[in-house]
Write a protein that holds these residues in place. Sequence first.
Motif, PDB file in Angstrom:
ATOM      1  N   GLY A  57     -29.484  26.706 -43.921  1.00  0.00           N
ATOM      2  CA  GLY A  57     -30.017  27.568 -44.968  1.00  0.00           C
ATOM      3  C   GLY A  57     -31.182  26.977 -45.730  1.00  0.00           C
ATOM      4  O   GLY A  57     -31.929  27.702 -46.380  1.00  0.00           O
ATOM      5  N   GLY A  58     -31.359  25.680 -45.669  1.00  0.00           N
ATOM      6  CA  GLY A  58     -32.452  25.049 -46.401  1.00  0.00           C
ATOM      7  C   GLY A  58     -32.094  23.631 -46.810  1.00  0.00           C
ATOM      8  O   GLY A  58     -31.126  23.047 -46.317  1.00  0.00           O
ATOM      9  N   ILE A  59     -32.883  23.082 -47.719  1.00  0.00           N
ATOM     10  CA  ILE A  59     -32.672  21.726 -48.224  1.00  0.00           C
ATOM     11  C   ILE A  59     -32.033  21.814 -49.605  1.00  0.00           C
ATOM     12  O   ILE A  59     -32.542  22.502 -50.483  1.00  0.00           O
ATOM     13  CB  ILE A  59     -34.013  20.965 -48.324  1.00  0.00           C
ATOM     14  N   ALA A  60     -30.930  21.135 -49.786  1.00  0.00           N
ATOM     15  CA  ALA A  60     -30.231  21.175 -51.075  1.00  0.00           C
ATOM     16  C   ALA A  60     -31.027  20.404 -52.130  1.00  0.00           C
ATOM     17  O   ALA A  60     -31.559  19.326 -51.859  1.00  0.00           O
ATOM     18  CB  ALA A  60     -28.836  20.588 -50.944  1.00  0.00           C
ATOM     19  N   VAL A  61     -31.114  20.975 -53.310  1.00  0.00           N
ATOM     20  CA  VAL A  61     -31.769  20.290 -54.428  1.00  0.00           C
ATOM     21  C   VAL A  61     -30.991  19.013 -54.749  1.00  0.00           C
ATOM     22  O   VAL A  61     -29.763  19.012 -54.764  1.00  0.00           O
ATOM     23  CB  VAL A  61     -31.831  21.220 -55.655  1.00  0.00           C
ATOM     24  N   GLY A  62     -31.712  17.934 -54.968  1.00  0.00           N
ATOM     25  CA  GLY A  62     -31.069  16.661 -55.263  1.00  0.00           C
ATOM     26  C   GLY A  62     -30.796  15.819 -54.036  1.00  0.00           C
ATOM     27  O   GLY A  62     -30.116  14.798 -54.124  1.00  0.00           O
ATOM     28  N   THR A  63     -31.342  16.235 -52.876  1.00  0.00           N
ATOM     29  CA  THR A  63     -31.086  15.503 -51.638  1.00  0.00           C
ATOM     30  C   THR A  63     -32.382  14.992 -51.022  1.00  0.00           C
ATOM     31  O   THR A  63     -33.484  15.393 -51.403  1.00  0.00           O
ATOM     32  CB  THR A  63     -30.344  16.364 -50.601  1.00  0.00           C
ATOM     33  N   SER A 275     -31.417  15.080 -60.848  1.00  0.00           N
ATOM     34  CA  SER A 275     -32.627  15.802 -61.240  1.00  0.00           C
ATOM     35  C   SER A 275     -32.815  17.059 -60.406  1.00  0.00           C
ATOM     36  O   SER A 275     -32.207  17.221 -59.346  1.00  0.00           O
ATOM     37  CB  SER A 275     -33.860  14.901 -61.085  1.00  0.00           C
ATOM     38  N   LEU A 276     -33.638  17.959 -60.907  1.00  0.00           N
ATOM     39  CA  LEU A 276     -34.010  19.157 -60.164  1.00  0.00           C
ATOM     40  C   LEU A 276     -35.181  18.805 -59.253  1.00  0.00           C
ATOM     41  O   LEU A 276     -36.343  19.109 -59.533  1.00  0.00           O
ATOM     42  CB  LEU A 276     -34.395  20.287 -61.126  1.00  0.00           C
ATOM     43  N   SER A 277     -34.882  18.130 -58.185  1.00  0.00           N
ATOM     44  CA  SER A 277     -35.924  17.664 -57.267  1.00  0.00           C
ATOM     45  C   SER A 277     -35.360  17.563 -55.860  1.00  0.00           C
ATOM     46  O   SER A 277     -34.151  17.560 -55.647  1.00  0.00           O
ATOM     47  CB  SER A 277     -36.470  16.304 -57.719  1.00  0.00           C
ATOM     48  N   ALA A 278     -36.270  17.471 -54.901  1.00  0.00           N
ATOM     49  CA  ALA A 278     -35.907  17.229 -53.506  1.00  0.00           C
ATOM     50  C   ALA A 278     -37.034  16.415 -52.895  1.00  0.00           C
ATOM     51  O   ALA A 278     -38.190  16.534 -53.302  1.00  0.00           O
ATOM     52  CB  ALA A 278     -35.718  18.541 -52.749  1.00  0.00           C
ATOM     53  N   CYS A 279     -36.691  15.595 -51.917  1.00  0.00           N
ATOM     54  CA  CYS A 279     -37.667  14.653 -51.375  1.00  0.00           C
ATOM     55  C   CYS A 279     -37.705  14.697 -49.863  1.00  0.00           C
ATOM     56  O   CYS A 279     -36.663  14.812 -49.208  1.00  0.00           O
ATOM     57  CB  CYS A 279     -37.328  13.233 -51.853  1.00  0.00           C
ATOM     58  N   ILE A 280     -38.910  14.614 -49.309  1.00  0.00           N
ATOM     59  CA  ILE A 280     -39.096  14.455 -47.874  1.00  0.00           C
ATOM     60  C   ILE A 280     -39.803  13.129 -47.632  1.00  0.00           C
ATOM     61  O   ILE A 280     -40.780  12.796 -48.317  1.00  0.00           O
ATOM     62  CB  ILE A 280     -39.905  15.632 -47.268  1.00  0.00           C
ATOM     63  N   ILE A 281     -39.283  12.349 -46.706  1.00  0.00           N
ATOM     64  CA  ILE A 281     -39.859  11.048 -46.368  1.00  0.00           C
ATOM     65  C   ILE A 281     -40.042  10.986 -44.859  1.00  0.00           C
ATOM     66  O   ILE A 281     -39.124  11.323 -44.106  1.00  0.00           O
ATOM     67  CB  ILE A 281     -38.949   9.891 -46.824  1.00  0.00           C
ATOM     68  N   THR A 282     -41.209  10.561 -44.414  1.00  0.00           N
ATOM     69  CA  THR A 282     -41.408  10.291 -42.991  1.00  0.00           C
ATOM     70  C   THR A 282     -41.378   8.781 -42.785  1.00  0.00           C
ATOM     71  O   THR A 282     -41.886   8.029 -43.612  1.00  0.00           O
ATOM     72  CB  THR A 282     -42.737  10.866 -42.473  1.00  0.00           C
ATOM     73  N   ILE A 283     -40.752   8.356 -41.699  1.00  0.00           N
ATOM     74  CA  ILE A 283     -40.695   6.929 -41.393  1.00  0.00           C
ATOM     75  C   ILE A 283     -41.310   6.701 -40.018  1.00  0.00           C
ATOM     76  O   ILE A 283     -41.126   7.502 -39.100  1.00  0.00           O
ATOM     77  CB  ILE A 283     -39.258   6.373 -41.444  1.00  0.00           C
TER      78      ILE A 283
END
Length: 365
Positions: A57-63, A275-283
Amino acid sequence: MAAAAGGAARGRGATSFQRKAAAGSRLATVAGTRPSVRHGQLLLSSGLPSLDCVLGGGIAVGTLLLIEEDKYGLYSSLLFKYFLAEGVVCGHDLFVASAKEHPDSILKELPAPLLDEQRNELGEEATAVKSEDFQDSMKIAWRYQNLPKMEASPTTSTKFGHYYDISKTMSPELFQPIKWHSFYLPEELCLQPTVKTCNMNSAYGRLLLSIQRIISQEGFDGSDPQKKQKNILRIGIQSLGSLLWGDDICCSDTPEDIHSLTKFLYVLRGLLRKSLSACIITIPAHLIENKAIMERVTNLSDTIVGLESFIGSERETNPLYKDYHGLVHVRQIPQLNSLICDVSDTKDLAFRLKRKLFTIEQATN
């Protein structure tokens, strides 16, 4: 008499009972989000509806969403830009960090959102391509029917998740109402003296302090309720763990800060959770090959998606894969409010870049 009439009206059907609104309905007031039907957690779109479908369904906030870069970083950079582009369209705040490419350049290269007319054209185009592929080969089929139509091609308008034309860049006018923050390591090294935080290298320490400051000062801290209208902070960090970040964990037998990366992810995950945030990281790809490091990184990530490009590999010339540009490996999906991780129920995922559209679909031989 009026009072009697009012009493009669109440007697016929009016009631003083009011149904209490569900918690999810309150959360859903944040622009560009929706509550998950599985666990009620607030979700935001990755910018690629077909990926949202795969992730439940999507990316959960806080993940934290971790993207394993393909060999040349071509397709992983697309997912990175989709995530940021979706934030612009939804009016979310952005924080873009990189040690290689200046964040200003990254934002200038974000794909343009598709208008309704363009979406219909691409939907017809996707259908034509599907028919042509079917005629060319009966052995390989893109199983459009296994994914919802709204996820497979941009023919249906959806309020959650948008489609983008990778052949065009986003109009500068769309950025005007957006508040965004940048972290470009070469500039940061010139502005501030050496920073050492939690026994991690200077680059990671500076980045953590910047993220923490934005979350606190801009009102995204969940422990300190926002006084203004609620919004989401989308954090994008490019090629974390590379030498450009000063991390020599894969390039030296005696690295200077062997646990810097894992300490960074541990602290970052704590900031995201409150927090009300979400993060994407590429490695980078060289980091993925180190199983000992990746085991620790996996334990400190929520969602992990790997991209395997066919460029330069035997599969590039293999007729069985002629319609594909690579494979998608969903390594981990968070089982929120649980001690175990979920596993994607969609297998044999592949991606292709055809004309203006990048899609992830289920494929079989």
